[in-house]
Design a protein around this motif. Structure first.
Motif, PDB file in Angstrom:
ATOM      1  N   ASP A  31       6.302  12.624  -4.478  1.00 52.72           N
ATOM      2  CA  ASP A  31       6.361  12.848  -3.024  1.00 52.72           C
ATOM      3  C   ASP A  31       7.672  12.303  -2.462  1.00 52.72           C
ATOM      4  N   ALA A  32       8.047  11.091  -2.889  1.00 53.47           N
ATOM      5  CA  ALA A  32       9.270  10.459  -2.399  1.00 53.47           C
ATOM      6  C   ALA A  32      10.507  11.242  -2.833  1.00 53.47           C
ATOM      7  N   GLU A  33      10.479  11.780  -4.043  1.00 50.56           N
ATOM      8  CA  GLU A  33      11.607  12.581  -4.518  1.00 50.56           C
ATOM      9  C   GLU A  33      11.752  13.846  -3.672  1.00 50.56           C
ATOM     10  N   GLN A  34      10.630  14.509  -3.388  1.00 52.68           N
ATOM     11  CA  GLN A  34      10.681  15.729  -2.570  1.00 52.68           C
ATOM     12  C   GLN A  34      11.127  15.439  -1.144  1.00 52.68           C
ATOM     13  N   ALA A  35      10.741  14.282  -0.606  1.00 49.16           N
ATOM     14  CA  ALA A  35      11.094  13.916   0.774  1.00 49.16           C
ATOM     15  C   ALA A  35      12.484  13.311   0.874  1.00 49.16           C
TER      16      ALA A  35
ATOM     17  N   LEU B 189       0.872  -1.170   0.000  1.00 49.82           N
ATOM     18  CA  LEU B 189       0.000   0.000   0.000  1.00 49.82           C
ATOM     19  C   LEU B 189       0.908   1.218   0.000  1.00 49.82           C
ATOM     20  N   PHE B 190       0.823   2.029  -1.043  1.00 57.27           N
ATOM     21  CA  PHE B 190       1.599   3.248  -1.168  1.00 57.27           C
ATOM     22  C   PHE B 190       0.726   4.397  -0.672  1.00 57.27           C
ATOM     23  N   ILE B 191       1.224   5.141   0.312  1.00 55.36           N
ATOM     24  CA  ILE B 191       0.450   6.208   0.933  1.00 55.36           C
ATOM     25  C   ILE B 191       1.129   7.540   0.637  1.00 55.36           C
ATOM     26  N   ARG B 192       0.396   8.431  -0.032  1.00 56.14           N
ATOM     27  CA  ARG B 192       0.933   9.735  -0.411  1.00 56.14           C
ATOM     28  C   ARG B 192       0.985  10.686   0.766  1.00 56.14           C
ATOM     29  N   GLY B 193       1.876  11.667   0.657  1.00 61.31           N
ATOM     30  CA  GLY B 193       1.956  12.716   1.651  1.00 61.31           C
ATOM     31  C   GLY B 193       3.321  13.360   1.629  1.00 61.31           C
ATOM     32  N   ALA B 194       3.512  14.353   2.501  1.00 62.73           N
ATOM     33  CA  ALA B 194       4.815  15.019   2.590  1.00 62.73           C
ATOM     34  C   ALA B 194       5.899  14.025   2.962  1.00 62.73           C
ATOM     35  N   MET B 195       5.528  13.005   3.746  1.00 69.17           N
ATOM     36  CA  MET B 195       6.431  11.899   4.036  1.00 69.17           C
ATOM     37  C   MET B 195       5.724  10.637   3.533  1.00 69.17           C
ATOM     38  N   PRO B 196       6.003  10.240   2.289  1.00 69.87           N
ATOM     39  CA  PRO B 196       5.301   9.088   1.719  1.00 69.87           C
ATOM     40  C   PRO B 196       5.657   7.808   2.475  1.00 69.87           C
ATOM     41  N   VAL B 197       4.717   6.876   2.449  1.00 70.36           N
ATOM     42  CA  VAL B 197       4.878   5.611   3.163  1.00 70.36           C
ATOM     43  C   VAL B 197       4.597   4.454   2.213  1.00 70.36           C
TER      44      VAL B 197
ATOM     45  N   PRO C 244      -1.801  -0.433  -5.159  1.00 63.34           N
ATOM     46  CA  PRO C 244      -2.729   0.586  -4.671  1.00 63.34           C
ATOM     47  C   PRO C 244      -2.001   1.805  -4.106  1.00 63.34           C
ATOM     48  N   VAL C 245      -2.530   2.993  -4.446  1.00 65.04           N
ATOM     49  CA  VAL C 245      -1.997   4.266  -3.962  1.00 65.04           C
ATOM     50  C   VAL C 245      -3.160   5.012  -3.315  1.00 65.04           C
ATOM     51  N   VAL C 246      -2.956   5.476  -2.071  1.00 68.68           N
ATOM     52  CA  VAL C 246      -4.005   6.233  -1.395  1.00 68.68           C
ATOM     53  C   VAL C 246      -3.443   7.551  -0.899  1.00 68.68           C
ATOM     54  N   GLY C 247      -4.350   8.485  -0.615  1.00 68.21           N
ATOM     55  CA  GLY C 247      -3.935   9.778  -0.076  1.00 68.21           C
ATOM     56  C   GLY C 247      -3.740  10.813  -1.149  1.00 68.21           C
TER      57      GLY C 247
END
Length: 131
Positions: free
Chosen positions: A92-96, A9-17, A72-75
């Motif tokens: 997101d991962a590149e920015q973080a 499960l790929f979770i979007r955000g400022a700190m992707p998970v 799956p990608v959420v967020g």
């Protein structure tokens, strides 16, 4: 080793998970101890996020490859298709400068961050992306 995208499960955000379930690298990853929410660096590990494949590379022979087009990608604000979502997750991962990778026995039905970060069963941490 290839990991089925259904176990991710790929979770979007400022700190992707990236959540992994039943991953062959589970026992090689360090136990996660982040009760205060500060996820530690996962020493010796890195992540290479790409639109078609995501590589989690560890020390020695430890590592996995996830074919991400079906993952799956959420967020985030994107409600489009999985490939579009994955493009945003990669950005997101590149920015973080990397992503938090957590390995679990199974994917949770609901995202309860305090429970995940203090369960005593999750493994992983922040993995930098090589420049």
């Amino acid at each position: 080793m290839l990991l089925d995208p259904e176990n991710t499960l790929f979770i979007r955000g400022a700190m992707p998970v990236l959540l992994l379930a039943d991953a062959p690298v589970h026992d090689a990853l360090p136990l996660l101890a982040a009760p205060d929410g500060a996820v530690p660096l996962c020493e010796g590990w890195s992540i290479i996020p790409r639109l078609t494949l995501c590589v989690v590379d560890g020390p020695g022979d430890h590592g996995i490859v996830v074919p991400v087009l079906a993952a799956p990608v959420v967020g985030g604000a994107d409600t489009g298709t999985a490939p579009s979502g994955m493009d945003d997750w990669c950005a997101d991962a590149e920015q973080a400068g990397g992503a938090v990778v957590l390995s679990l026995e199974q994917l949770p039905e609901a995202l309860d961050w305090p429970a995940l970060l203090s369960s005593g069963t999750a493994r992983g941490g922040f993995m930098p992306a090589p420049a």
